[in-house]
Design an enzyme around this catalytic site. Structure first.
Site, PDB file in Angstrom:
ATOM      1  N   ASP A 188      45.810  30.212  23.965  1.00 41.36           N
ATOM      2  CA  ASP A 188      45.319  29.387  25.052  1.00 41.36           C
ATOM      3  C   ASP A 188      45.712  27.982  24.611  1.00 41.36           C
ATOM      4  O   ASP A 188      45.118  27.442  23.664  1.00 41.36           O
ATOM      5  CB  ASP A 188      43.795  29.496  25.191  1.00 41.36           C
ATOM      6  CG  ASP A 188      43.302  28.663  26.357  1.00 41.36           C
ATOM      7  OD1 ASP A 188      43.722  27.491  26.463  1.00 41.36           O
ATOM      8  OD2 ASP A 188      42.510  29.164  27.156  1.00 41.36           O
ATOM      9  N   HIS A 189      46.717  27.403  25.259  1.00 37.96           N
ATOM     10  CA  HIS A 189      47.277  26.186  24.660  1.00 37.96           C
ATOM     11  C   HIS A 189      46.275  25.033  24.642  1.00 37.96           C
ATOM     12  O   HIS A 189      46.437  24.083  23.883  1.00 37.96           O
ATOM     13  CB  HIS A 189      48.602  25.783  25.327  1.00 37.96           C
ATOM     14  CG  HIS A 189      48.466  25.096  26.647  1.00 37.96           C
ATOM     15  ND1 HIS A 189      48.302  25.767  27.826  1.00 37.96           N
ATOM     16  CD2 HIS A 189      48.465  23.776  26.980  1.00 37.96           C
ATOM     17  CE1 HIS A 189      48.214  24.893  28.816  1.00 37.96           C
ATOM     18  NE2 HIS A 189      48.307  23.689  28.343  1.00 37.96           N
ATOM     19  N   HIS A 251      41.367  28.258  30.095  1.00 38.55           N
ATOM     20  CA  HIS A 251      41.199  26.890  29.586  1.00 38.55           C
ATOM     21  C   HIS A 251      39.776  26.351  29.767  1.00 38.55           C
ATOM     22  O   HIS A 251      39.184  25.810  28.841  1.00 38.55           O
ATOM     23  CB  HIS A 251      42.184  25.937  30.272  1.00 38.55           C
ATOM     24  CG  HIS A 251      43.621  26.387  30.208  1.00 38.55           C
ATOM     25  ND1 HIS A 251      44.132  27.044  29.119  1.00 38.55           N
ATOM     26  CD2 HIS A 251      44.647  26.278  31.091  1.00 38.55           C
ATOM     27  CE1 HIS A 251      45.421  27.309  29.330  1.00 38.55           C
ATOM     28  NE2 HIS A 251      45.750  26.856  30.519  1.00 38.55           N
TER      29      HIS A 251
END
Ligand code: BG6
Length: 500
Positions: A188-189, A251
């Protein structure tokens, strides 16, 4: 949970010498590789954070050959790194790059990849899967059949990890049959963003906030991730996905977890992930009867962003003319724990909104009894605003006496601009995440049970929406979403931060 206990060395931000690594990029000609991964690796190389003998192998279907691949990679790095691209460094980086043509579903194609990897049987092998997720199973199957997954191999999975709990479970089962949980790095960046890690620093590096971080002190919390961008050529993907699955399931829920979790005993991977999981499992389910009260979905129409006129969602390429996909979501979330009982968390995200901003706003309770007169005396609570992007700052709003004879209070901001304070280049999310995966540090990657728990909270919301014929509410591009999103929070007596 079968995840191995982390070693003491696996902590956020600890860096041993970069290990000898063979990094295989499936989706090697794709957008993510060109826009984010290769520039991030180039930066790692420039910072001496890539082992001198590291190899990066782009893998894709096209028959382009190494030279053409290098030319594409160089063009991408030049474009996306701008002034950070150094032509003098490029040849040494390019020497680490290779390309192998593999059609993910054709078993015989993997022989060429196996031949390249065989030269270094002891290197850490990182297989980065940034293809469409429906290829994950075939890739895993063929990697296993080709015998190239060693005990020293790790699989990195880019989102979306499925489209609901069932499809995510299928992906996880398939990958889990190939390697153990501690070899799986689910990205999950947002967790790789420097600013998100600063949230951990703020909460657990200071004594100041933690005693206040709870029911009784906190009145409510807002998490907003607004984008001015539309679907940017990804209409087809986006129309199948929508904002709830594209942004909230991952996110926003990860931000919520970091904000709401109990202090972990250390920053080791499972210590942090255990605490995040407890938050996800404590989220109060939003079922059919409540979805219309506690959630709002919207879809943008044409409008103006900055000075530019932009088209509506239904006119975007790849989007069905009668699409009911949401491009905006607002949700009132509640966490059923002692710490957070009765404290609403309002989540909001959307495309084509007024501002590009990711922000967390924690509003504290008003003073129980004010001894001052005047408009700001009692009804102006302290507020902590943590802005994650585009710039990074922390603002604590307090009341102070305004100059003059009268004892009048006014709000003033204690403001900390972290960019100004440190004047250092923050790592890009993928730079950090690739570095962590090379080092074997799982802290900033999602464990399977986290992904499952997130989907289990999301799925009933989708189910409720699918039986609501009204569909998403329209909003003008360049606004803050549909008016019903304001009503959602106003019902509890609050307003979104940007409206105040
Ligand atoms: C991605 C979504 O995961 O995150 C995109 O698929 C979104 O739709 C992007 O634009 C936002 O990321 P960032 O880092 O630009 O806030």
């Amino acid at each position: 949970m079968s995840a191995d206990r982390p070693s003491a060395g696996q902590r956020i931000g600890t860096r041993a010498a970069p290990p000898s690594v063979d990094l295989v990029l499936f989706g090697g000609t794709g957008d993510l590789t060109m826009r984010k991964l290769l520039p991030a690796l180039y930066r790692r190389f420039g910072d001496a954070q890539l082992a001198a003998d590291a190899r990066i192998v782009g893998v894709a279907r096209s028959d382009i050959g190494r030279e053409a691949y290098l030319a594409r990679a160089e063009a991408a790095c030049r474009q996306y790194l701008g002034t950070a691209f150094d032509a003098a460094t490029w040849p040494a980086f390019a020497a680490r790059l290779d390309y192998v043509r593999v059609n993910a579903t054709v078993a015989s194609d993997y022989a060429a990849l196996a031949a390249v990897l065989r030269a270094r049987p002891d290197a850490v092998r990182l297989f980065f899967l940034s293809t469409a997720p429906d290829l994950f199973a075939a890739i895993c199957r063929e990697l296993a059949a080709a015998g190239i997954v060693t005990a020293n191999s790790r699989i990195m999975l880019e989102k979306p990890l499925g489209e609901d709990a069932a499809s995510a479970a299928r992906i996880n089962d398939t990958v889990g049959a190939l390697v153990s949980e501690r070899q799986i790095y689910r990205i999950d960046h947002y967790l790789g963003k420097e600013t998100v890690q600063n949230l951990l620093a703020l909460r657990f590096g200071n004594t100041l906030f933690e005693p206040l971080w709870r029911r009784g002190q906190v009145q409510h919390v807002q998490i907003t991730v607004g984008e001015q961008l539309g679907v940017e050529g990804r209409g087809e993907f986006y129309d199948r996905t929508g904002a709830l699955r594209d942004m909230v399931q991952n996110h926003l829920l990860q931000l919520l977890c970091i904000l709401a979790m109990e202090p972990p005993a250390s920053s080791a991977a499972d210590a942090v992930r255990d605490e995040k999981l407890k938050v996800l499992r404590a989220l109060r389910p939003i079922g059919d009867s409540e979805a219309l009260l506690k959630t709002v979905r919207g879809q943008y129409r044409s409008g103006v962003i900055g000075a530019a006129k932009v088209e509506g969602y239904l006119d975007e390429g790849g989007v069905a003319a009668d699409s009911s996909t949401e491009t905006f979501v607002a949700i009132k979330a509640e966490i059923d724990t002692w710490r957070w009982a009765g404290v609403p968390f309002y989540l909001r995200t959307g495309k084509r909104l007024q501002e590009h901003v990711a922000e967390i706003v924690i509003t504290f309770h008003e003073v129980p009894h004010s001894i001052f007169d005047g408009p700001f005396s009692a009804q102006t609570p302290n507020r902590l605003v943590i802005r994650l992007q585009p710039e990074e700052h922390i603002i604590l709003r307090i009341l102070a006496k305004s100059p003059g004879e009268a004892m009048r209070l006014r709000p003033v901001d204690l403001a900390l601009d972290l960019g100004e304070s440190f004047k250092a280049r923050p790592l890009e999310a993928y730079e950090r995440l690739l570095g962590d995966a090379m080092q074997g540090n799982l802290t900033l990657f999602m464990r399977r049970d986290e992904v499952d728990a997130a989907w289990q909270w999301i799925d009933p919301i989708r189910a409720a929406w699918s039986s609501d014929d009204d569909g998403p509410r329209p909003y003008a591009a360049g606004s803050w979403g549909p008016a019903t999103a304001n009503a959602l929070i106003a019902r509890d007596g609050f307003a979104w931060h940007d409206e105040q």
